[in-house]
Design a protein around this motif. Structure first.
Motif, short mmCIF file in Angstrom:
data_model
loop_
_atom_site.label_atom_id
_atom_site.label_comp_id
_atom_site.label_asym_id
_atom_site.label_seq_id
_atom_site.Cartn_x
_atom_site.Cartn_y
_atom_site.Cartn_z
N SER A 98 31.62 36.19 -33.91
CA SER A 98 30.22 36.09 -34.29
C SER A 98 29.82 37.24 -35.20
O SER A 98 30.17 38.39 -34.93
N HIS A 99 29.08 36.92 -36.25
CA HIS A 99 28.57 37.93 -37.18
C HIS A 99 27.09 37.64 -37.46
O HIS A 99 26.67 36.48 -37.47
N PHE A 100 26.34 38.69 -37.67
CA PHE A 100 24.92 38.55 -37.97
C PHE A 100 24.68 38.79 -39.46
O PHE A 100 25.26 39.70 -40.05
N ILE A 101 23.84 37.94 -40.04
CA ILE A 101 23.45 38.12 -41.43
C ILE A 101 22.37 39.19 -41.50
O ILE A 101 21.33 39.10 -40.84
N SER A 102 22.63 40.24 -42.28
CA SER A 102 21.69 41.35 -42.42
C SER A 102 21.32 41.48 -43.89
O SER A 102 22.18 41.74 -44.73
N TRP A 103 20.03 41.29 -44.19
CA TRP A 103 19.57 41.32 -45.59
C TRP A 103 18.65 42.50 -45.83
O TRP A 103 17.80 42.84 -45.00
N SER A 104 18.84 43.10 -46.98
CA SER A 104 17.92 44.13 -47.46
C SER A 104 18.01 44.15 -48.98
O SER A 104 19.09 43.95 -49.55
N ARG A 105 16.88 44.42 -49.62
CA ARG A 105 16.91 44.52 -51.08
C ARG A 105 17.77 45.70 -51.54
O ARG A 105 18.22 45.73 -52.68
N ASP A 106 18.01 46.64 -50.64
CA ASP A 106 18.81 47.81 -50.99
C ASP A 106 20.31 47.53 -50.91
O ASP A 106 21.11 48.32 -51.42
N PHE A 107 20.71 46.43 -50.25
CA PHE A 107 22.13 46.10 -50.13
C PHE A 107 22.66 45.51 -51.44
O PHE A 107 21.88 44.99 -52.26
N SER A 108 23.96 45.56 -51.60
CA SER A 108 24.61 44.94 -52.75
C SER A 108 24.40 43.43 -52.71
O SER A 108 24.36 42.82 -51.63
N ARG A 109 24.29 42.83 -53.87
CA ARG A 109 24.14 41.37 -53.92
C ARG A 109 25.41 40.67 -53.45
O ARG A 109 25.34 39.56 -52.95
N LYS A 110 26.54 41.32 -53.60
CA LYS A 110 27.78 40.76 -53.10
C LYS A 110 27.89 41.06 -51.61
O LYS A 110 27.84 42.22 -51.20
N PRO A 111 28.01 40.04 -50.76
CA PRO A 111 28.07 40.28 -49.32
C PRO A 111 29.20 41.23 -48.95
O PRO A 111 30.27 41.25 -49.58
N LEU A 112 28.96 42.00 -47.92
CA LEU A 112 29.94 42.97 -47.43
C LEU A 112 29.97 42.89 -45.91
O LEU A 112 28.92 43.00 -45.25
#
Length: 249
Positions: A98-112
């Protein structure tokens, strides 16, 4: 009360619309030379009704058959789990965990992927498309490594690889030395994904399910294929719900 109405005039040769209960569903019609009888099924992931019919059967007869199954179809859609959108805070599987999707405008646009998080930036309304593209790329990389490993063990040349999203197949092998894999297996435990790759590699030498085919599969696959098959039967349909289009009311 009649829970269906006569499907509307099709806008395409193989697409109609049918009302079941209080909702409308796309009705996909296929006429097959090899079909021996009329068959209807509910695609609960895409929210569609599928109708297969022999060439000699009239469309009107086939549609009457669909209407006779309206109660059954309504029940199938009612029992189905809804699609799982990939949004900030959503929980999805990756490599069996299981993984959680974590979004922020400060994160890279490419998922990590960091621990049990998949971090992604950019516009919030693009989270799903970015994560899906990332998972498809991860799947291709995994399949390249898997194929190289099993082809060496099987003594086969590397086939051409393509990655898609087939609704009914996790993998396929053509007689032209080409293998096609479903990207959604990147969400399954690695041994489940690898069992499907090993299965298709074994088909490079045996285009059947003969004893010789299974002997080769058991020789090259390091895991327990029956356990992998059991996992897919129990959980495979859920993989198709991740990021699936929302059903229209």
């Amino acid at each position: 009360m009649d829970r269906s109405r006569t499907p509307s005039v099709p806008t395409h040769r193989d697409e109609l619309e049918i009302e079941l209960g209080d909702r409308f569903y796309l009705l996909r019609v296929r006429k097959l030379r090899q079909a021996r009888s009329i068959a209807v099924s509910a695609d609960t992931v895409k929210g569609e009704v599928r109708l297969t019919m022999p060439l000699h059967v009239s469309t009107a007869q086939a549609l009457r058959f669909v209407q006779s199954k309206s109660d059954w179809l309504v029940d199938r859609f009612a029992e189905a789990l809804p699609p799982v959108p990939i949004v900030n805070g959503a929980e999805i599987a990756f490599a069996g965990e299981s993984h959680f999707i974590s979004w922020s405008r400060d994160f890279s646009r490419k998922p990590l992927k960091i621990g049990d998080e998949i971090r992604v930036g950019g516009p919030e309304d693009r989270i799903q498309s970015r994560v899906l593209d990332w998972m498809k790329a991860q799947a291709r990389d995994a399949y390249v490594d898997d194929l190289a490993y099993y082809c060496v063990r099987a003594g086969s040349d590397l086939p051409t690889l393509s990655v898609g999203d087939a609704r009914r197949r996790w993998g396929s092998c053509s007689g032209r030395q080409a293998i096609r894999m479903n990207w959604r297996l990147i969400m399954a435990p690695p041994m489940v994904r690898r069992s499907v790759v090993a299965h298709e590699v074994a088909h490079l030498r045996h285009m059947n399910h003969s004893p010789a085919f299974y002997a080769l599969l058991d020789e090259i696959f390091e895991g327990k294929r029956r356990d992998a098959d059991r996992w897919l039967k129990q959980h495979g349909s859920a993989l198709h719900l991740i990021g699936a289009p929302a059903r229209t009311a």
